[in-house]
Design a protein around this motif. Structure first.
Motif, PDB file in Angstrom:
ATOM      1  N   LEU A  60      -5.493   6.409 -11.643  1.00 19.19           N
ATOM      2  CA  LEU A  60      -5.574   4.880 -12.338  1.00 19.19           C
ATOM      3  C   LEU A  60      -3.770   4.466 -12.854  1.00 19.19           C
ATOM      4  CD1 LEU A  60      -7.098   2.559 -12.781  1.00 19.19           C
ATOM      5  CD2 LEU A  60      -7.251   3.210 -15.311  1.00 19.19           C
ATOM      6  N   LEU A  61      -3.549   3.427 -12.104  1.00 21.10           N
ATOM      7  CA  LEU A  61      -2.486   3.328 -11.877  1.00 21.10           C
ATOM      8  C   LEU A  61      -3.066   1.511 -11.978  1.00 21.10           C
ATOM      9  CD1 LEU A  61       1.189   3.682 -10.288  1.00 21.10           C
ATOM     10  CD2 LEU A  61       0.088   0.864  -9.871  1.00 21.10           C
ATOM     11  N   SER A  62      -1.689   0.742 -12.790  1.00 12.26           N
ATOM     12  CA  SER A  62      -2.131  -0.523 -12.923  1.00 12.26           C
ATOM     13  C   SER A  62      -0.749  -1.362 -13.217  1.00 12.26           C
ATOM     14  CB  SER A  62      -2.923  -0.740 -14.704  1.00 12.26           C
ATOM     15  OG  SER A  62      -2.639  -2.315 -15.076  1.00 12.26           O
ATOM     16  N   CYS A  63      -0.270  -2.252 -12.064  1.00 12.69           N
ATOM     17  CA  CYS A  63       1.019  -2.306 -12.072  1.00 12.69           C
ATOM     18  C   CYS A  63       0.844  -3.797 -12.909  1.00 12.69           C
ATOM     19  CB  CYS A  63       0.878  -2.757 -10.635  1.00 12.69           C
ATOM     20  SG  CYS A  63       2.931  -3.836 -11.091  1.00 12.69           S
ATOM     21  N   PHE A  64       2.363  -3.848 -13.758  1.00 11.39           N
ATOM     22  CA  PHE A  64       2.176  -4.702 -14.694  1.00 11.39           C
ATOM     23  C   PHE A  64       3.968  -6.181 -14.500  1.00 11.39           C
ATOM     24  CE2 PHE A  64       3.774  -1.650 -17.640  1.00 11.39           C
ATOM     25  CZ  PHE A  64       4.898  -2.296 -17.943  1.00 11.39           C
ATOM     26  N   GLU A  65       5.127  -5.051 -13.704  1.00 10.59           N
ATOM     27  CA  GLU A  65       5.598  -5.913 -14.285  1.00 10.59           C
ATOM     28  C   GLU A  65       6.204  -5.588 -12.098  1.00 10.59           C
ATOM     29  OE1 GLU A  65      10.686  -5.917 -15.246  1.00 10.59           O
ATOM     30  OE2 GLU A  65       8.755  -4.601 -15.691  1.00 10.59           O
ATOM     31  N   GLY A  66       6.568  -6.419 -11.514  1.00 14.22           N
ATOM     32  CA  GLY A  66       7.573  -6.307 -10.519  1.00 14.22           C
ATOM     33  C   GLY A  66       6.979  -6.133  -9.030  1.00 14.22           C
ATOM     34  N   GLU A  67       6.743  -5.630  -8.245  1.00 17.38           N
ATOM     35  CA  GLU A  67       6.132  -4.469  -7.244  1.00 17.38           C
ATOM     36  C   GLU A  67       6.438  -3.117  -6.917  1.00 17.38           C
ATOM     37  OE1 GLU A  67       6.672  -6.401  -2.789  1.00 17.38           O
ATOM     38  OE2 GLU A  67       5.283  -7.776  -4.521  1.00 17.38           O
ATOM     39  N   GLY A  68       5.971  -2.420  -6.083  1.00 11.41           N
ATOM     40  CA  GLY A  68       6.211  -0.966  -5.893  1.00 11.41           C
ATOM     41  C   GLY A  68       5.151  -1.018  -4.519  1.00 11.41           C
ATOM     42  N   SER A  69       5.321   0.512  -3.688  1.00 12.18           N
ATOM     43  CA  SER A  69       4.211   1.422  -2.583  1.00 12.18           C
ATOM     44  C   SER A  69       3.422   1.623  -3.380  1.00 12.18           C
ATOM     45  CB  SER A  69       5.659   0.941  -1.411  1.00 12.18           C
ATOM     46  OG  SER A  69       6.265  -0.062  -1.156  1.00 12.18           O
ATOM     47  N   ALA A  70       2.583   2.191  -2.868  1.00 13.19           N
ATOM     48  CA  ALA A  70       1.276   3.033  -3.111  1.00 13.19           C
ATOM     49  C   ALA A  70       1.019   3.971  -1.262  1.00 13.19           C
ATOM     50  CB  ALA A  70       0.457   2.866  -3.831  1.00 13.19           C
ATOM     51  N   PHE A  71       1.008   5.462  -0.718  1.00 15.14           N
ATOM     52  CA  PHE A  71       0.488   5.409  -0.189  1.00 15.14           C
ATOM     53  C   PHE A  71      -1.114   6.554  -0.669  1.00 15.14           C
ATOM     54  CE2 PHE A  71      -0.669   9.069   2.711  1.00 15.14           C
ATOM     55  CZ  PHE A  71      -0.211   8.409   4.272  1.00 15.14           C
ATOM     56  N   ASP A  73      -5.499   5.820   1.610  1.00 13.23           N
ATOM     57  CA  ASP A  73      -6.250   5.693   1.908  1.00 13.23           C
ATOM     58  C   ASP A  73      -5.489   5.953   4.012  1.00 13.23           C
ATOM     59  OD1 ASP A  73      -8.606   5.558   1.188  1.00 13.23           O
ATOM     60  OD2 ASP A  73      -8.235   3.489   0.576  1.00 13.23           O
ATOM     61  N   GLY A  74      -4.064   6.747   3.910  1.00  9.35           N
ATOM     62  CA  GLY A  74      -3.832   7.536   4.639  1.00  9.35           C
ATOM     63  C   GLY A  74      -2.438   5.950   6.322  1.00  9.35           C
ATOM     64  N   ARG A  75      -2.371   5.022   4.268  1.00  8.71           N
ATOM     65  CA  ARG A  75      -0.924   3.738   4.764  1.00  8.71           C
ATOM     66  C   ARG A  75      -0.783   3.440   3.436  1.00  8.71           C
ATOM     67  NH1 ARG A  75      -3.538  -1.072   4.065  1.00  8.71           N
ATOM     68  NH2 ARG A  75      -5.860  -1.144   4.141  1.00  8.71           N
ATOM     69  N   TRP A  76       1.232   3.436   3.401  1.00  9.50           N
ATOM     70  CA  TRP A  76       1.391   2.701   2.612  1.00  9.50           C
ATOM     71  C   TRP A  76       0.790   1.328   2.312  1.00  9.50           C
ATOM     72  CZ3 TRP A  76       4.635   5.229  -0.376  1.00  9.50           C
ATOM     73  CH2 TRP A  76       4.880   6.348  -0.227  1.00  9.50           C
ATOM     74  N   GLN A  77       0.811   0.692   0.921  1.00 19.36           N
ATOM     75  CA  GLN A  77       0.204  -0.295   0.291  1.00 19.36           C
ATOM     76  C   GLN A  77       1.179  -1.128  -0.336  1.00 19.36           C
ATOM     77  OE1 GLN A  77      -3.982  -0.812   0.527  1.00 19.36           O
ATOM     78  NE2 GLN A  77      -3.881   1.731   0.931  1.00 19.36           N
ATOM     79  N   ARG A  78       1.511  -2.214  -0.074  1.00 17.83           N
ATOM     80  CA  ARG A  78       2.163  -2.734  -1.506  1.00 17.83           C
ATOM     81  C   ARG A  78       1.140  -3.033  -2.883  1.00 17.83           C
ATOM     82  NH1 ARG A  78       6.809  -2.060  -0.648  1.00 17.83           N
ATOM     83  NH2 ARG A  78       7.213  -3.722  -2.574  1.00 17.83           N
ATOM     84  N   VAL A  79       1.992  -3.014  -4.370  1.00 16.73           N
ATOM     85  CA  VAL A  79       1.403  -3.155  -4.851  1.00 16.73           C
ATOM     86  C   VAL A  79       2.057  -3.894  -6.871  1.00 16.73           C
ATOM     87  CG1 VAL A  79      -0.140  -1.409  -7.512  1.00 16.73           C
ATOM     88  CG2 VAL A  79       0.844  -0.313  -5.428  1.00 16.73           C
ATOM     89  N   ARG A  80       1.747  -5.006  -6.310  1.00 12.95           N
ATOM     90  CA  ARG A  80       2.057  -5.844  -7.347  1.00 12.95           C
ATOM     91  C   ARG A  80       1.559  -5.964  -8.848  1.00 12.95           C
ATOM     92  NH1 ARG A  80       1.301  -7.756  -1.599  1.00 12.95           N
ATOM     93  NH2 ARG A  80       2.905  -8.199  -0.886  1.00 12.95           N
ATOM     94  N   ALA A  81       2.287  -6.864  -9.120  1.00 16.66           N
ATOM     95  CA  ALA A  81       2.149  -7.007 -10.646  1.00 16.66           C
ATOM     96  C   ALA A  81       0.846  -7.997 -10.861  1.00 16.66           C
ATOM     97  CB  ALA A  81       2.832  -8.251 -11.621  1.00 16.66           C
TER      98      ALA A  81
END
Length: 120
Positions: A60-71, A73-81
């Protein structure tokens, strides 16, 4: 990095500017009863990148600041605050800081219970 993840390989790259705080089940025996392997908080900057080719437990990952990317379901997706994701065990999971701004997130990595034991 390829869009389909075909170039992914197991790795952990923190980088000099990343700050990571982690607590493991070895340091906190109470985690074991809840099948928690470790928890943590990270303030990541490039070149931060984690790749797990066969995730050993739910994550389980929860973003609280900024943004990153996670791979996922077979694709890169943005993970934002304000966003979170839960990756099941035994999948390919990768995530990275890919901006010049700080990416802040917390996580819980579960350990897989023994086969045949119910987890309630």
């Amino acid at each position: 990095m390829s869009a389909d993840g075909s170039d992914l390989a197991e790795r952990s790259v923190l980088g000099e500017r990343t700050r990571e705080y982690r607590l493991t089940a070895l340091e906190c025996p109470l985690f074991e009863a809840e099948h928690i392997a470790h928890v943590g908080v990270c303030e990541a900057l490039p070149p931060y990148e984690i790749v797990r080719m066969d995730l050993n437990g739910a994550y389980l990952l929860s973003c609280f600041e900024g943004e990153g990317s996670a791979f996922l379901d077979g694709r890169w997706q943005r993970v934002r605050a304000g966003w979170a994701f839960l990756a099941p065990p035994h999948v390919v999971l990768a995530f990275r800081a890919d901006r010049k701004t700080r990416w802040g997130f917390s996580w819980v990595r579960m350990s897989s219970p023994e086969i045949g034991r119910a987890h309630v």
